[in-house]
Design an enzyme around this catalytic site. Structure first.
Site, mmCIF file in Angstrom:
data_model
loop_
_atom_site.group_PDB
_atom_site.id
_atom_site.type_symbol
_atom_site.label_atom_id
_atom_site.label_comp_id
_atom_site.label_asym_id
_atom_site.label_seq_id
_atom_site.Cartn_x
_atom_site.Cartn_y
_atom_site.Cartn_z
ATOM 1 N N CYS A 4 -58.262 25.970 106.241
ATOM 2 C CA CYS A 4 -58.779 24.973 106.789
ATOM 3 C C CYS A 4 -59.406 24.023 105.679
ATOM 4 O O CYS A 4 -60.351 24.567 105.029
ATOM 5 C CB CYS A 4 -59.861 25.452 107.731
ATOM 6 S SG CYS A 4 -61.013 24.183 108.413
ATOM 7 N N HIS A 46 -67.037 27.756 110.996
ATOM 8 C CA HIS A 46 -65.783 27.253 111.553
ATOM 9 C C HIS A 46 -65.868 27.397 113.197
ATOM 10 O O HIS A 46 -65.743 28.618 113.657
ATOM 11 C CB HIS A 46 -64.418 28.030 110.825
ATOM 12 C CG HIS A 46 -63.107 27.434 111.397
ATOM 13 N ND1 HIS A 46 -62.649 26.629 110.674
ATOM 14 C CD2 HIS A 46 -62.438 27.589 112.468
ATOM 15 C CE1 HIS A 46 -61.627 25.902 111.444
ATOM 16 N NE2 HIS A 46 -61.351 26.607 112.459
ATOM 17 N N GLY A 93 -57.133 13.087 119.546
ATOM 18 C CA GLY A 93 -56.622 12.551 118.128
ATOM 19 C C GLY A 93 -57.222 13.430 116.826
ATOM 20 O O GLY A 93 -57.358 12.986 115.872
ATOM 21 N N THR A 95 -57.461 15.475 114.044
ATOM 22 C CA THR A 95 -56.408 16.075 113.072
ATOM 23 C C THR A 95 -56.974 17.149 112.082
ATOM 24 O O THR A 95 -55.966 17.783 111.546
ATOM 25 C CB THR A 95 -56.044 14.781 111.854
ATOM 26 O OG1 THR A 95 -57.176 14.260 111.442
ATOM 27 C CG2 THR A 95 -55.371 13.734 112.816
ATOM 28 N N HIS A 98 -61.436 21.475 112.514
ATOM 29 C CA HIS A 98 -62.960 22.219 112.274
ATOM 30 C C HIS A 98 -63.801 21.120 112.785
ATOM 31 O O HIS A 98 -63.573 19.918 112.412
ATOM 32 C CB HIS A 98 -63.025 22.308 110.713
ATOM 33 C CG HIS A 98 -63.835 23.119 110.431
ATOM 34 N ND1 HIS A 98 -64.295 24.135 109.550
ATOM 35 C CD2 HIS A 98 -65.348 22.824 110.529
ATOM 36 C CE1 HIS A 98 -65.614 24.497 109.251
ATOM 37 N NE2 HIS A 98 -66.209 23.463 109.616
ATOM 38 N N HIS A 100 -66.316 18.367 113.764
ATOM 39 C CA HIS A 100 -66.890 17.509 113.017
ATOM 40 C C HIS A 100 -67.357 16.238 113.914
ATOM 41 O O HIS A 100 -66.802 15.846 114.627
ATOM 42 C CB HIS A 100 -66.219 16.985 111.690
ATOM 43 C CG HIS A 100 -64.733 16.571 112.150
ATOM 44 N ND1 HIS A 100 -63.647 17.359 112.581
ATOM 45 C CD2 HIS A 100 -64.191 15.372 112.310
ATOM 46 C CE1 HIS A 100 -62.504 16.661 112.868
ATOM 47 N NE2 HIS A 100 -63.015 15.452 112.689
HETATM 48 P P1 AMP Z 1 -60.327 13.797 113.096
HETATM 49 O O1 AMP Z 1 -59.052 12.718 113.248
HETATM 50 O O2 AMP Z 1 -61.539 13.553 113.843
HETATM 51 O O3 AMP Z 1 -59.961 15.030 113.126
HETATM 52 O O4 AMP Z 1 -60.660 13.183 111.660
HETATM 53 C C1 AMP Z 1 -60.499 13.827 110.516
HETATM 54 C C2 AMP Z 1 -61.210 13.061 109.295
HETATM 55 O O5 AMP Z 1 -61.205 13.669 108.011
HETATM 56 C C3 AMP Z 1 -60.283 11.782 109.272
HETATM 57 O O6 AMP Z 1 -60.927 10.653 109.084
HETATM 58 C C4 AMP Z 1 -59.770 11.978 107.593
HETATM 59 O O7 AMP Z 1 -59.745 10.744 106.854
HETATM 60 C C5 AMP Z 1 -60.956 12.796 107.023
HETATM 61 N N1 AMP Z 1 -60.300 13.946 106.080
HETATM 62 C C6 AMP Z 1 -59.219 14.368 105.954
HETATM 63 N N2 AMP Z 1 -59.110 15.214 104.550
HETATM 64 C C7 AMP Z 1 -60.349 14.835 104.108
HETATM 65 C C8 AMP Z 1 -60.949 15.191 102.910
HETATM 66 N N3 AMP Z 1 -60.513 16.025 102.039
HETATM 67 N N4 AMP Z 1 -62.137 14.875 102.419
HETATM 68 C C9 AMP Z 1 -62.807 13.883 103.443
HETATM 69 N N5 AMP Z 1 -62.507 13.403 104.762
HETATM 70 C C10 AMP Z 1 -61.178 13.823 104.853
HETATM 71 ZN ZN ZN Z 2 -62.871 25.514 108.791
#
Ligand code: AMP
Ligand code: ZN
Length: 114
Positions: A4, A46, A93, A95, A98, A100
Protein backbone atom coordinates in the site's frame (compact mmCIF):
# COMPACT_ATOMS: atom_id res chain seq x y z
CA UNK A 1 -0.26 -3.46 4.23
CA UNK A 2 3.03 -4.14 2.51
CA UNK A 3 1.97 -3.10 -1.02
CA UNK A 4 0.00 0.00 0.00
CA UNK A 5 1.50 3.34 -1.13
CA UNK A 6 -0.04 5.26 1.78
CA UNK A 7 1.22 2.71 4.33
CA UNK A 8 4.67 3.21 2.78
CA UNK A 9 4.33 6.99 3.15
CA UNK A 10 3.27 6.50 6.80
CA UNK A 11 6.29 4.23 7.37
CA UNK A 12 8.58 6.86 5.77
CA UNK A 13 9.54 4.47 2.95
CA UNK A 14 8.14 6.85 0.28
CA UNK A 15 8.69 10.62 0.59
CA UNK A 16 5.76 13.00 0.95
CA UNK A 17 5.16 16.70 1.55
CA UNK A 18 3.72 16.32 5.03
CA UNK A 19 1.48 19.02 6.47
CA UNK A 20 0.33 17.25 9.66
CA UNK A 21 1.11 14.17 11.73
CA UNK A 22 0.03 12.72 15.06
CA UNK A 23 -0.31 9.23 16.56
CA UNK A 24 -3.23 8.20 14.36
CA UNK A 25 -3.35 10.60 11.40
CA UNK A 26 -1.02 11.91 8.72
CA UNK A 27 -1.73 14.60 6.12
CA UNK A 28 0.34 15.37 3.01
CA UNK A 29 0.01 17.29 -0.23
CA UNK A 30 -1.44 15.37 -3.17
CA UNK A 31 1.24 14.50 -5.72
CA UNK A 32 -1.10 15.60 -8.55
CA UNK A 33 -2.90 18.66 -7.15
CA UNK A 34 -6.09 19.66 -8.95
CA UNK A 35 -6.29 23.06 -7.20
CA UNK A 36 -3.86 25.46 -5.44
CA UNK A 37 -4.59 23.65 -2.15
CA UNK A 38 -4.94 19.87 -2.36
CA UNK A 39 -3.94 17.65 0.51
CA UNK A 40 -4.96 14.23 1.81
CA UNK A 41 -5.76 13.26 5.40
CA UNK A 42 -4.98 9.59 6.01
CA UNK A 43 -5.41 7.35 9.05
CA UNK A 44 -2.25 5.49 10.08
CA UNK A 45 -4.40 2.40 10.52
CA UNK A 46 -4.86 0.69 7.16
CA UNK A 47 -8.58 0.74 6.33
CA UNK A 48 -9.32 -0.13 2.69
CA UNK A 49 -12.09 2.41 2.18
CA UNK A 50 -15.06 4.04 3.84
CA UNK A 51 -17.05 0.96 2.78
CA UNK A 52 -14.93 -1.16 5.13
CA UNK A 53 -15.32 1.18 8.11
CA UNK A 54 -16.13 -0.42 11.45
CA UNK A 55 -18.23 1.40 14.02
CA UNK A 56 -15.22 1.54 16.35
CA UNK A 57 -13.42 3.66 13.68
CA UNK A 58 -16.00 6.45 13.70
CA UNK A 59 -14.09 8.69 16.19
CA UNK A 60 -11.03 8.34 13.93
CA UNK A 61 -12.97 9.52 10.87
CA UNK A 62 -14.36 12.41 12.92
CA UNK A 63 -10.82 13.44 13.82
CA UNK A 64 -9.74 13.13 10.18
CA UNK A 65 -12.45 15.61 9.17
CA UNK A 66 -11.65 17.91 12.08
CA UNK A 67 -7.93 17.94 11.20
CA UNK A 68 -8.76 18.43 7.51
CA UNK A 69 -10.62 21.67 8.26
CA UNK A 70 -7.87 22.84 10.65
CA UNK A 71 -5.20 22.26 8.00
CA UNK A 72 -7.40 23.87 5.34
CA UNK A 73 -7.56 26.99 7.53
CA UNK A 74 -3.76 26.94 7.94
CA UNK A 75 -3.47 26.79 4.15
CA UNK A 76 -5.49 29.98 3.74
CA UNK A 77 -8.94 28.51 3.11
CA UNK A 78 -10.66 29.66 6.33
CA UNK A 79 -12.82 32.29 4.73
CA UNK A 80 -13.63 30.77 1.36
CA UNK A 81 -13.71 27.08 2.30
CA UNK A 82 -13.26 24.27 -0.19
CA UNK A 83 -14.31 20.71 -0.85
CA UNK A 84 -13.84 17.60 1.30
CA UNK A 85 -13.96 14.43 -0.83
CA UNK A 86 -14.07 10.75 0.11
CA UNK A 87 -13.88 8.40 -2.89
CA UNK A 88 -14.86 4.81 -2.09
CA UNK A 89 -13.99 1.71 -4.12
CA UNK A 90 -14.19 1.26 -7.90
CA UNK A 91 -17.40 3.11 -8.65
CA UNK A 92 -16.32 5.99 -6.42
CA UNK A 93 -13.10 6.40 -8.40
CA UNK A 94 -10.85 5.34 -5.52
CA UNK A 95 -7.36 4.62 -6.86
CA UNK A 96 -5.46 4.12 -3.59
CA UNK A 97 -7.12 1.49 -1.40
CA UNK A 98 -6.29 3.15 1.92
CA UNK A 99 -8.98 5.42 3.37
CA UNK A 100 -8.28 9.12 2.80
CA UNK A 101 -10.06 12.46 2.72
CA UNK A 102 -9.12 14.94 0.01
CA UNK A 103 -9.30 18.65 0.72
CA UNK A 104 -9.37 20.82 -2.38
CA UNK A 105 -9.44 24.59 -2.22
CA UNK A 106 -7.75 27.84 -3.11
CA UNK A 107 -10.06 28.47 -6.06
CA UNK A 108 -13.80 28.47 -6.70
CA UNK A 109 -14.68 24.96 -7.83
CA UNK A 110 -17.35 24.01 -10.29
CA UNK A 111 -19.94 21.50 -9.25
CA UNK A 112 -20.29 18.18 -11.08
CA UNK A 113 -22.02 15.30 -9.29
CA UNK A 114 -20.84 12.63 -11.70
P1 AMP B 1 -8.31 8.55 -4.86
O1 AMP B 1 -8.66 8.59 -6.33
O2 AMP B 1 -9.39 9.17 -4.00
O3 AMP B 1 -7.93 7.16 -4.42
O4 AMP B 1 -7.08 9.50 -4.70
C1 AMP B 1 -5.77 9.09 -4.53
C2 AMP B 1 -4.92 10.33 -4.59
O5 AMP B 1 -3.63 9.99 -4.14
C3 AMP B 1 -4.78 10.93 -6.00
O6 AMP B 1 -5.26 12.26 -6.00
C4 AMP B 1 -3.27 10.86 -6.25
O7 AMP B 1 -2.78 11.98 -6.96
C5 AMP B 1 -2.71 10.79 -4.84
N1 AMP B 1 -1.39 10.15 -4.73
C6 AMP B 1 -0.99 8.99 -5.28
N2 AMP B 1 0.27 8.69 -4.94
C7 AMP B 1 0.67 9.71 -4.12
C8 AMP B 1 1.89 10.00 -3.44
N3 AMP B 1 2.96 9.19 -3.50
N4 AMP B 1 1.95 11.14 -2.71
C9 AMP B 1 0.90 11.98 -2.63
N5 AMP B 1 -0.28 11.75 -3.26
C10 AMP B 1 -0.39 10.63 -4.00
ZN1 ZN C 1 -2.38 1.28 3.65
Amino acid sequence: MSDCIFCKIIAGEIPSKKCYEDDEIIAFHDIHPVAPVHFLVVPKKHINSLMELEEADTPLVGRMLFKAQEIAKEQGCAEKGGRFILNAKKDGGQTIDHLHVHFIGGKTLGFKMC
